[in-house]
Design an enzyme around this catalytic site. Sequence first.
Site, short mmCIF file in Angstrom:
data_model
loop_
_atom_site.label_atom_id
_atom_site.label_comp_id
_atom_site.label_asym_id
_atom_site.label_seq_id
_atom_site.Cartn_x
_atom_site.Cartn_y
_atom_site.Cartn_z
N THR A 176 0.76 -1.24 0.00
CA THR A 176 0.00 0.00 0.00
C THR A 176 0.80 1.31 0.00
OG1 THR A 176 -1.65 -1.18 1.28
CG2 THR A 176 -1.92 1.16 1.17
N GLY A 228 -5.06 -5.39 5.68
CA GLY A 228 -6.33 -4.68 5.47
C GLY A 228 -7.46 -5.16 6.35
N1 GLY Z 1 -3.62 -2.53 3.30
C1 GLY Z 1 -3.77 -3.07 2.03
C2 GLY Z 1 -4.46 -4.32 1.98
O1 GLY Z 1 -4.53 -5.07 2.95
O2 GLY Z 1 -4.98 -4.62 0.93
#
Ligand code: GLY
Length: 306
Positions: A176, A228
């Site tokens: 990210t 995420g």
């Molecule tokens: N933080 C990015 C994801 O888990 O997709």
Amino acid sequence: MVSIIVHGGAGTFRNEERIPKVIAGVREAVLAGWRELKRGSALDAVEEAVKALEDNPLFNAGTGSVLTLDGKVEMDAAIMRGKTLDAGAVAGIWGVKNPISVARKVMEKTDHVLLIGEGAVKFARLLGFGEYDPITEERLKQWGELRKKLIEKGETWHWKKLNELIKEYPEVLRSTVGAVAFDGEEVVAGTSTGGVFLKMFGRVGDTPIIGGGTYANEVAGASCTGLGEVAIKLALAKTATDFVGLGMDAQAASEAAISLATKYFGVDTMGIIMVDAKGNVGFAKNTKHMSYAFMKDGMEEPEAGV
Ligand code: GLY
């Protein structure tokens, strides 16, 4: 006071030789955003900073996105304006160079917030985004190696083992990019990612979930990086801005948000960057590394680190 902060992902660099290149990448991105911020728009600043990170193959977003379990790229991105609460996002998009720009078009050209998969690609083509293959040789090689390790563990498909794999192979959590900026009038936040290496086909992370990985309102904005699922379960980007609403500055709110992630899900899970509507920047992580760079009024050069 105007300010901008960017991140290039939380995780662990096992190969520390990469660190200077990554720091150069976040510096370049924050300067791209700063140029726009000086022209007056936090929205343009966030888009330009995130685009610079998407175009740099070192980072897991746009060019250089990590691959799914079945070897494809499915990218997520979101952008949000704090003054109006306008937001746009795409999830599971492929075949475009800059998902953040498609997300901005969702915000500006539709009544919707989030477009996914085939629909997001179709929308991008209608808006004139050309075909582009973001897969790099390096990511293909890493994908092959990680798949092999999974198979050596006796698994072809993992359904609940990604967290274990991340502990063993921290490069899986190479996650990210994001930017948050304040132009004196409003805070804007944006985030973009290829997701988590070997994620399940169709898996959507926190990045395009408004309030999960990306959020901005009248008091602050936040962009998350890390696993995420953790940010989604804690509605972390919104929770972090609520901390500012309760009286914290961006740094205290970032630290409080990461403490929450650590309390519920342990270390090596999360990072966050924030800007509040006074122009303070904040950042915190519970991973070994998180590349970041920021610029504020009065600074000649960005401050950057991991
Ligand atoms: N933080 C990015 C994801 O888990 O997709």
